[in-house]
Scaffold this motif. Structure first.
Motif, PDB file in Angstrom:
ATOM      1  N   VAL A 104       0.854  -1.198   0.000  1.00 33.45           N
ATOM      2  CA  VAL A 104       0.000   0.000   0.000  1.00 33.45           C
ATOM      3  C   VAL A 104       0.885   1.241   0.000  1.00 33.45           C
ATOM      4  CG1 VAL A 104      -1.775   1.293   1.238  1.00 33.45           C
ATOM      5  CG2 VAL A 104      -1.872  -1.213   1.175  1.00 33.45           C
ATOM      6  N   LYS A 105       1.886   1.251   0.859  1.00 33.06           N
ATOM      7  CA  LYS A 105       2.811   2.395   0.886  1.00 33.06           C
ATOM      8  C   LYS A 105       3.545   2.535  -0.436  1.00 33.06           C
ATOM      9  CE  LYS A 105       6.611   4.510   3.446  1.00 33.06           C
ATOM     10  NZ  LYS A 105       7.537   4.387   4.602  1.00 33.06           N
ATOM     11  N   GLU A 106       3.945   1.416  -1.050  1.00 31.59           N
ATOM     12  CA  GLU A 106       4.657   1.480  -2.326  1.00 31.59           C
ATOM     13  C   GLU A 106       3.796   2.099  -3.419  1.00 31.59           C
ATOM     14  OE1 GLU A 106       7.884   0.861  -2.640  1.00 31.59           O
ATOM     15  OE2 GLU A 106       7.842   0.425  -0.486  1.00 31.59           O
ATOM     16  N   PHE A 107       2.495   1.803  -3.411  1.00 32.39           N
ATOM     17  CA  PHE A 107       1.593   2.429  -4.380  1.00 32.39           C
ATOM     18  C   PHE A 107       1.610   3.943  -4.216  1.00 32.39           C
ATOM     19  CE2 PHE A 107      -2.451   4.423  -5.349  1.00 32.39           C
ATOM     20  CZ  PHE A 107      -2.671   4.019  -6.654  1.00 32.39           C
ATOM     21  N   PHE A 108       1.497   4.404  -2.980  1.00 32.75           N
ATOM     22  CA  PHE A 108       1.427   5.847  -2.755  1.00 32.75           C
ATOM     23  C   PHE A 108       2.778   6.532  -2.956  1.00 32.75           C
ATOM     24  CE2 PHE A 108      -2.532   4.504  -0.794  1.00 32.75           C
ATOM     25  CZ  PHE A 108      -3.400   5.423  -1.371  1.00 32.75           C
ATOM     26  N   LEU A 109       3.887   5.834  -2.712  1.00 32.36           N
ATOM     27  CA  LEU A 109       5.196   6.386  -3.064  1.00 32.36           C
ATOM     28  C   LEU A 109       5.287   6.584  -4.569  1.00 32.36           C
ATOM     29  CD1 LEU A 109       7.585   4.336  -0.738  1.00 32.36           C
ATOM     30  CD2 LEU A 109       7.358   6.840  -0.780  1.00 32.36           C
ATOM     31  N   GLY A 110       4.837   5.589  -5.333  1.00 35.56           N
ATOM     32  CA  GLY A 110       4.840   5.709  -6.783  1.00 35.56           C
ATOM     33  C   GLY A 110       3.960   6.843  -7.264  1.00 35.56           C
ATOM     34  N   PHE A 111       2.758   6.924  -6.715  1.00 36.18           N
ATOM     35  CA  PHE A 111       1.831   7.988  -7.097  1.00 36.18           C
ATOM     36  C   PHE A 111       2.426   9.356  -6.796  1.00 36.18           C
ATOM     37  CE2 PHE A 111      -1.539  10.991  -6.764  1.00 36.18           C
ATOM     38  CZ  PHE A 111      -2.492  10.601  -7.688  1.00 36.18           C
ATOM     39  N   THR A 112       3.014   9.501  -5.618  1.00 41.76           N
ATOM     40  CA  THR A 112       3.601  10.777  -5.203  1.00 41.76           C
ATOM     41  C   THR A 112       4.700  11.205  -6.161  1.00 41.76           C
ATOM     42  OG1 THR A 112       3.099  10.283  -2.889  1.00 41.76           O
ATOM     43  CG2 THR A 112       4.743  11.968  -3.289  1.00 41.76           C
ATOM     44  N   ARG A 113       5.549  10.265  -6.565  1.00 43.78           N
ATOM     45  CA  ARG A 113       6.610  10.589  -7.526  1.00 43.78           C
ATOM     46  C   ARG A 113       6.023  10.966  -8.883  1.00 43.78           C
ATOM     47  NH1 ARG A 113       9.239   6.159  -4.955  1.00 43.78           N
ATOM     48  NH2 ARG A 113       8.660   4.749  -6.639  1.00 43.78           N
ATOM     49  N   GLY A 114       4.964  10.250  -9.294  1.00 42.26           N
ATOM     50  CA  GLY A 114       4.379  10.510 -10.601  1.00 42.26           C
ATOM     51  C   GLY A 114       3.720  11.868 -10.703  1.00 42.26           C
ATOM     52  N   ILE A 115       2.992  12.262  -9.672  1.00 41.01           N
ATOM     53  CA  ILE A 115       2.257  13.530  -9.713  1.00 41.01           C
ATOM     54  C   ILE A 115       3.085  14.706  -9.221  1.00 41.01           C
ATOM     55  CG2 ILE A 115       1.209  13.260  -7.432  1.00 41.01           C
ATOM     56  CD1 ILE A 115      -1.308  14.600  -8.502  1.00 41.01           C
TER      57      ILE A 115
END
Length: 196
Positions: free
Chosen positions: A134-145
Motif C-alpha cells: 500500500v505504501k509502495e503504491f502511494f510512493l509511486g503515485f507521489t513521484r508521478g504527480i
C-alpha cells in the motif's frame, strides 16, 4: 474534458491508464491483482473520476513491481492533465471512516514530491496481497504527480478496512484538490506565481 492516456512499458510491467478527472465514477481496472483492482475501483468511484487501468506485470515474482508502477503511471496521468495546475484548488483533505477504522488524507499538488505514510496495518497480507505494498503504491503515485501527501490512520483493527479507508480518503482528498476554483480559474494558487 480533463483526460489523458499514458502507457509505460518496462521489463517488469506493461501498463496503460486512461483517466478522466471530470467523470462520474466509471471504472475498468484489470491489474491481475484482485485486491488492488478493488482498491482502484473504490478510488475511482469515490473520487468521481473515470479510470481504466490495464497492467500485465511479473506477478509470478510478486506484486511489487506492478503495484509501484501502477501508482507511478496514475500519478503521471494526474500530472499530465493538470499541467501547470492553473485554476485548481491545489489542496484537499478528508477524514474517512470505514467501520472501526479512521484515516485522514491531506494533499497539496505543489510540484514537490513528499509522502508521509503513518498507517499501521496489523496483518502482512489481505488475501494474497502484501499489505506493505500500500505504501509502495502511494510512493509511486507521489513521484508521478509530484505532490505532497500525508496519510494518517488514527485507529483500526481490520486490515481490509484500514486500507479501504486510505484509498477512499485519498480519492476524496485529491478530488477536492484537482477541482477547478471558478474564482481563480486562470491563476496558480501561489504567491510565487509558479509551483515547485
Amino acid at each position: 474534458m480533463r483526460e489523458t492516456i499514458i502507457e509505460r512499458k518496462t521489463n517488469e510491467t506493461d501498463i496503460r491508464v486512461k483517466l478522466n478527472l471530470d467523470g462520474t465514477g466509471k471504472y475498468k481496472n484489470d491489474t491481475k491483482i484482485g485486491f488492488l483492482n478493488h482498491m482502484l475501483d473504490l478510488f475511482t468511484k469515490h473520487g468521481r473520476f473515470d479510470m481504466e487501468v490495464i497492467c500485465n506485470g511479473d506477478i509470478d515474482v510478486d506484486y511489487h513491481h506492478s503495484v509501484e508502477d501502477i501508482g507511478i503511471v496514475i500519478g503521471k496521468c494526474f500530472a499530465d492533465i493538470l499541467g501547470d495546475v492553473r485554476g485548481i484548488n491545489r489542496y484537499g483533505n478528508f477524514y474517512m471512516p470505514m467501520d472501526e477504522a479512521l484515516t485522514l488524507v491531506a494533499v497539496d499538488i505543489c510540484g514537490r514530491s513528499y509522502l508521509k505514510f503513518d498507517v499501521d496495518i496489523p496483518t502482512q497480507k489481505v488475501g494474497s496481497f502484501d499489505t506493505e505494498l500500500v505504501k509502495e503504491f502511494f510512493l509511486g503515485f507521489t513521484r508521478g504527480i509530484e505532490a505532497t501527501i500525508h496519510i494518517k490512520t488514527f485507529y483500526g483493527e481490520n486490515s481490509h478496512h484500514i486500507i479501504e479507508s486510505v484509498f477512499k480518503g485519498f480519492a476524496r482528498a485529491i478530488a477536492q484538490a484537482v477541482e477547478i476554483d471558478e474564482k481563480f480559474k486562470d491563476e496558480i494558487l501561489s504567491t510565487k506565481g509558479v509551483l515547485a
